[in-house]
Design a protein around this motif. Structure first.
Motif, PDB file in Angstrom:
ATOM      1  N   ASN A 102     -21.503  47.750   8.106  1.00 36.41           N
ATOM      2  CA  ASN A 102     -22.597  48.694   7.871  1.00 36.41           C
ATOM      3  C   ASN A 102     -23.844  48.065   7.276  1.00 36.41           C
ATOM      4  OD1 ASN A 102     -23.366  51.448   8.105  1.00 36.41           O
ATOM      5  ND2 ASN A 102     -23.179  51.702   5.901  1.00 36.41           N
ATOM      6  N   ASN A 103     -23.806  46.773   6.921  1.00 36.58           N
ATOM      7  CA  ASN A 103     -24.971  46.146   6.304  1.00 36.58           C
ATOM      8  C   ASN A 103     -26.176  46.191   7.241  1.00 36.58           C
ATOM      9  OD1 ASN A 103     -26.561  43.296   5.950  1.00 36.58           O
ATOM     10  ND2 ASN A 103     -25.962  44.176   3.988  1.00 36.58           N
ATOM     11  N   LYS A 104     -27.321  46.594   6.717  1.00 36.22           N
ATOM     12  CA  LYS A 104     -28.509  46.787   7.555  1.00 36.22           C
ATOM     13  C   LYS A 104     -29.036  45.471   8.117  1.00 36.22           C
ATOM     14  CE  LYS A 104     -28.097  51.073   6.626  1.00 36.22           C
ATOM     15  NZ  LYS A 104     -27.358  51.903   7.597  1.00 36.22           N
ATOM     16  N   ASN A 123     -26.996  44.543  11.110  1.00 34.83           N
ATOM     17  CA  ASN A 123     -27.337  45.365  12.275  1.00 34.83           C
ATOM     18  C   ASN A 123     -28.684  44.976  12.856  1.00 34.83           C
ATOM     19  OD1 ASN A 123     -24.998  47.010  12.355  1.00 34.83           O
ATOM     20  ND2 ASN A 123     -25.742  48.197  10.623  1.00 34.83           N
ATOM     21  N   GLY A 127     -24.872  49.048   2.646  1.00 37.00           N
ATOM     22  CA  GLY A 127     -25.687  49.920   3.491  1.00 37.00           C
ATOM     23  C   GLY A 127     -25.496  51.391   3.211  1.00 37.00           C
TER      24      GLY A 127
END
Length: 477
Positions: free
Chosen positions: A74-76, A79, A264
């Motif tokens: 989920n880390n921005k 992504n 995130g």
């Protein structure tokens, strides 16, 4: 041999002659020449390497593993990097299509009127058209298939496609390196959070001890065996330590939110296992041999791929000095009126052209691009060498750091044990009027500071374990 073929071959020879006579700058390509030692420590050579262990198998704490799972998914920044990889992958498809023929379909309609008092207008005025006068407004209707194809004689387009492939692979390694740093950063913050919890517990325990001592001094004051100064000094010490509790709680909030950002998500409590932190021992890592860094470290592999891409880019830039060969062809129907458009063979139109384009005068832009490509290759070679040197230094530093921290931890443990005993001794002496209240107060203060140092050293031991794991190239699998 027809006159047309002779003319075409003559053009080719002239262009090639001019090209060979042209002055292409002679630029040197830098080769990587950094060599690693055989071992990290003299006389120590290990075949096993902890970098090969996946991070899910490396960490034992289930709470930390749960946080890492969320962070990697989920880390921005991860992504965002994935979209950059997608862009690099699409670039390969675009480059691959450039050296294949382009086939397109075109439909057009238009018209014009030529002035009568012009050469073309005068001719049309007296030109019969199937028994009728030439139309005043002449239409132009067409539809056709046409193709363009640049012949990749010098492998310029194919090399450009290979550059895109290497850059895509480099972006993949860049993502792996980002995951490595993310795993290490989450682990660092998690162990910092455990240490802060233990700092808070230690401080609260010390406050309880000091409050008991404060009550004892107050009782002794009633019997004139202590002074009001001693009471006030103890009260001040307790108040100071209680104020430090709020500082620690704020530090805990900051670290929790730092972890939430890495995961995130918005702020929420971090599940953790703080009890038993001081009794845990970090893992002992196997370092392998230095040459394994070239395969395990994503940043080194990324730098190597970028160097290969930079070398190919020089060939792409050099090909701009050479002639470009292209073939254009088209076939379709064309007429001045729609009713004649599909008449065959009268309205059938076709064309084939061959082109050779080469730069002769004012090649400044081409030369600048070529020199830039060469400078970027040299830059990429230095960056590759720097990444190797930096990686080796990081591993050696952490090996030494772990050894020194372990020795320091043993000494600090002995210090804490001695200071804890000194509190009991000072308290007994104070009760028997053989020591001043300051002796007890200082013993308690020194013990608190020593325990805090011990907790910090324990945290640094786990940080060093994580840093060595990252430096060896682990954490991205």
């Amino acid at each position: 041999m027809t006159m047309k073929n002779k003319t075409f071959r003559l053009m080719v020879l002239v262009v090639l002659g001019l090209m060979l006579q042209g002055c292409i700058p002679k630029l040197a390509v830098k080769k990587e020449d950094t060599r690693l030692p055989d071992t990290f420590e003299p006389g120590v050579s290990e075949a096993a390497n902890s970098a090969d262990v996946k991070w899910k198998d490396f960490f034992d704490d289930s709470a930390l593993l749960g946080l890492l799972d969320i962070a990697v998914a989920n880390n921005k920044e991860i992504n965002i990097m994935m979209q950059r990889i997608s862009i690099a992958q699409n670039e390969i498809q675009a480059r691959r299509g450039e050296y294949l023929p382009f086939v397109k379909f075109r439909v057009g309609a238009g018209g014009d009127k030529i002035g009568e008092f012009t050469r073309q207008g005068a001719i049309e005025e007296h030109l019969p058209l199937a028994g009728h006068a030439f139309p005043t407004f002449l239409g132009d209707f067409r539809f056709e298939l046409f193709s363009t194809w640049e012949l990749d004689v010098w492998k310029k387009l194919r090399n450009a496609k290979q550059v895109a492939v290497l850059e895509y692979m480099a972006s993949e390694e860049g993502k792996n390196f980002l995951v490595t740093n993310l795993v290490a950063e989450v682990a660092h913050s998690y162990y910092e959070l455990l240490a802060l919890d233990n700092h808070l517990e230690n401080l609260e325990q010390n406050i309880r001890i000091q409050q008991n001592a404060l009550e004892m001094v107050r009782q002794l004051l009633l019997y004139a065996r202590a002074t009001a100064l001693g009471v006030r000094r103890y009260e001040a010490e307790v108040a100071k330590n209680k104020s430090n509790i709020y500082k620690l709680k704020q530090d805990i909030t900051v670290v929790e939110n730092r972890i939430n950002v890495l995961l995130g998500r918005t702020s929420q409590p971090i599940q953790r296992a703080s009890s038993g932190f001081m009794e845990q021992n970090p893992k002992v890592l196997m370092t392998g041999i230095p040459s394994q860094l070239l395969q395990n470290r994503p940043d080194i592999k990324q730098a190597e791929l970028e160097l290969s891409a930079a070398e190919l880019n020089i060939k792409v830039a050099r090909a701009n000095f050479y002639p470009a060969f292209s073939i254009n062809a088209g076939i379709g129907f064309e007429a001045f009126a729609l009713k004649y458009l599909i008449n065959t063979p009268e309205s059938l139109a076709a064309a084939v052209t061959k082109e050779i384009v080469t730069p002769l005068v004012n090649r400044n832009a081409i030369e600048a691009e070529y020199k830039n490509a060469n400078a970027k290759q040299i830059q990429a070679a230095f960056e590759y060498e720097q990444s190797i040197i930096k990686a080796y230094a990081e591993v050696v530093n952490q090996i030494s750091n772990i050894d020194n921290l372990n020795k320091s931890y043993q000494m600090k443990t002995s210090q804490v044990e001695a200071l804890v005993q000194s509190i009991d001794v000072a308290s007994q002496l104070f009760k028997s009027a053989r020591a001043d209240y300051l002796d007890v107060l200082l013993a308690q203060r020194d013990t608190l500071d020593a325990k805090q140092d011990l907790i910090e050293t324990q945290q640094k031991k786990f940080d060093a374990m994580v840093d060595l794991y990252k430096s060896l190239g682990g954490g991205w699998q």
